[in-house]
Design a protein around this motif. Structure first.
Motif, PDB file in Angstrom:
ATOM      1  N   ALA A  96      88.834 -54.977 -27.799  1.00  0.00           N
ATOM      2  CA  ALA A  96      87.738 -54.423 -28.040  1.00  0.00           C
ATOM      3  C   ALA A  96      87.533 -53.963 -26.753  1.00  0.00           C
ATOM      4  N   ASP A  97      87.614 -54.361 -25.703  1.00  0.00           N
ATOM      5  CA  ASP A  97      87.322 -53.623 -24.312  1.00  0.00           C
ATOM      6  C   ASP A  97      87.497 -52.132 -24.234  1.00  0.00           C
ATOM      7  N   PHE A  98      88.860 -51.753 -25.001  1.00  0.00           N
ATOM      8  CA  PHE A  98      89.061 -50.276 -24.853  1.00  0.00           C
ATOM      9  C   PHE A  98      88.420 -49.485 -25.640  1.00  0.00           C
ATOM     10  N   VAL A  99      87.436 -49.889 -26.562  1.00  0.00           N
ATOM     11  CA  VAL A  99      86.565 -49.141 -27.379  1.00  0.00           C
ATOM     12  C   VAL A  99      85.681 -48.370 -26.404  1.00  0.00           C
ATOM     13  N   ALA A 100      85.486 -48.630 -25.375  1.00  0.00           N
ATOM     14  CA  ALA A 100      84.880 -47.796 -24.205  1.00  0.00           C
ATOM     15  C   ALA A 100      85.520 -46.463 -24.280  1.00  0.00           C
ATOM     16  N   LEU A 101      86.888 -46.467 -24.170  1.00  0.00           N
ATOM     17  CA  LEU A 101      87.388 -45.025 -24.097  1.00  0.00           C
ATOM     18  C   LEU A 101      86.990 -44.162 -25.199  1.00  0.00           C
ATOM     19  N   ALA A 102      86.901 -44.830 -26.401  1.00  0.00           N
ATOM     20  CA  ALA A 102      86.490 -43.894 -27.492  1.00  0.00           C
ATOM     21  C   ALA A 102      84.781 -43.748 -27.594  1.00  0.00           C
ATOM     22  N   PHE A 103      84.283 -44.002 -26.634  1.00  0.00           N
ATOM     23  CA  PHE A 103      82.918 -44.028 -26.855  1.00  0.00           C
ATOM     24  C   PHE A 103      82.137 -42.910 -27.174  1.00  0.00           C
ATOM     25  N   ASP A 104      82.565 -41.541 -26.508  1.00  0.00           N
ATOM     26  CA  ASP A 104      82.260 -40.291 -26.898  1.00  0.00           C
ATOM     27  C   ASP A 104      82.578 -40.057 -28.253  1.00  0.00           C
ATOM     28  N   GLN A 105      83.659 -40.390 -28.704  1.00  0.00           N
ATOM     29  CA  GLN A 105      83.956 -39.969 -30.154  1.00  0.00           C
ATOM     30  C   GLN A 105      82.999 -40.835 -30.991  1.00  0.00           C
ATOM     31  N   ILE A 106      82.800 -41.913 -31.019  1.00  0.00           N
ATOM     32  CA  ILE A 106      81.798 -42.657 -31.628  1.00  0.00           C
ATOM     33  C   ILE A 106      80.470 -42.276 -31.581  1.00  0.00           C
ATOM     34  N   LEU A 107      79.813 -41.984 -30.410  1.00  0.00           N
ATOM     35  CA  LEU A 107      78.593 -41.411 -30.312  1.00  0.00           C
ATOM     36  C   LEU A 107      78.167 -40.321 -30.645  1.00  0.00           C
ATOM     37  N   ASN A 108      79.180 -39.279 -30.198  1.00  0.00           N
ATOM     38  CA  ASN A 108      78.881 -37.845 -30.165  1.00  0.00           C
ATOM     39  C   ASN A 108      79.474 -36.968 -31.236  1.00  0.00           C
TER      40      ASN A 108
END
Length: 352
Positions: A96-108
């Protein structure tokens, strides 16, 4: 009462392990729905993923279980496009720590695509995130980052639980037609489904598993006031620590509590639980992750608004320490929420 194929209202043992239940749920989902794809790193057999949750999938469904390069942003972006184009996607983030690397895809991209085109567009996407500590994996492989995704329009958060059948949970998430995060506390993978010890019984009330002292009396939320000293609300990953705290509070302090474990963390609707919560001498929300802007904060604020004038005490919050998570086991225990942390919070809250 039967939920998800498992006996509720007192089932204590004999279920599959949580990880096995999740693996079977993915097998069944791919078998029943040819539009479902699974994407992630190192998913293919014989490895079957870092925690073996996807084991056997690629052998049975070779064209729909896709191993990917090591790029969380690319994985989630590709899965979001697949879902937007009419498919259904389940993504595994290795930690789950690595989901930060996908934050832009999730948020935007993913969360906004549901509604930013002038009409609602289905985007059935599940992003699985193995989370939590208690494994000695250290600062970058042990976090519970749920709070960073609370309040994003068009995004739902769920958490793995030993009381919620995973096929039913996956079906529900995909049916929402919007991106969903499923946080899976890694410690749960080897725990048994539907298991509580001899002191307790449980059943589902709507979305929420309600665990209470087994007095042989009425089920659900029909708990006499004299049998209720506090209510705990926790996500699924904290379940067993909460149960251990409840056992000690009962045997050592003669305090009887109720544990509530929702499957869907956000949005969380406590409406069915309000009659019981309004009678509780203390409500305590315990969660992993450091304090500040958390799911627990959101629940506490909501309950204060809904139950203003009925709550006897402020909702008490329990979180991990404001620290990175150490690798050494004895230091990790000092940072992360333990059953003793929950027990102490309840005792202090009732004394306050």
């Amino acid at each position: 009462m039967t939920v998800g194929g498992a006996p509720a209202g007192g089932a204590r043992a004999g279920g599959a392990r949580v990880g096995e239940n999740l693996n079977r749920a993915l097998h069944g989902l791919l078998e029943d729905d040819p539009s479902v794809y699974v994407l992630g790193e190192d998913l293919l057999d014989p490895y079957g993923g870092a925690f073996k949750i996807t084991k056997g999938l690629s052998a049975r469904f070779p064209g729909r279980v896709l191993t990917t390069p090591l790029s969380e942003g690319a994985i989630v972006g590709a899965a979001s496009g697949l879902a937007l184009a009419g498919g259904k996607a389940v993504v595994e983030i290795m930690f789950a720590d690595f989901v930060a690397l996908a934050f832009d895809q999730i948020l935007n991209f993913a969360s906004k695509s549901v509604s930013m085109y002038g009409t609602r567009v289905p985007l059935p996407l599940v992003i699985r995130c193995p989370s939590g500590g208690h494994r000695g994996y250290g600062p970058t492989h042990s976090q519970s980052p749920q709070k960073h995704f609370i309040g994003i329009p068009g995004l739902s958060l769920f958490e793995l639980s030993p009381f919620h059948d995973n096929r039913a949970v996956l079906d529900r998430m995909l049916a929402l037609g919007e991106p969903c995060l499923l946080f899976e506390d890694k410690v749960l993978y080897t725990r048994r489904m539907y298991e509580v010890d001899e002191l307790f019984t449980w059943e589902l009330v709507g979305d929420v598993a309600v665990v209470r002292l087994d007095t042989g009396g009425p089920g659900g939320l029909e708990i006499p006031s004299g049998d209720l000293d506090y209510v705990l609300i926790t996500p699924g990953g904290v379940t067993h620590r909460a149960l251990a705290a409840m056992r000690t509070l009962l045997l050592d302090h003669d305090l009887a509590g109720v544990l509530m474990v929702p499957s869907r963390l956000y949005p969380f609707d406590p409406s069915e639980l309000l009659p019981l919560l309004g009678r509780a001498p203390l409500v305590c929300v315990a969660e992993d992750g450091s304090a500040g802007g958390t799911w627990g904060d959101h629940v506490a604020a909501d309950l204060h608004t809904r139950l203003w004038g009925r709550l006897r005490r402020p909702v008490r919050l329990v979180s991990s320490a404001d620290s990175v998570i150490p690798t050494a086991a004895h230091l990790e225990r000092e940072v992360l929420v333990q059953d003793s942390t929950i027990r102490r919070a309840v005792l202090e809250g009732l004394d306050g």
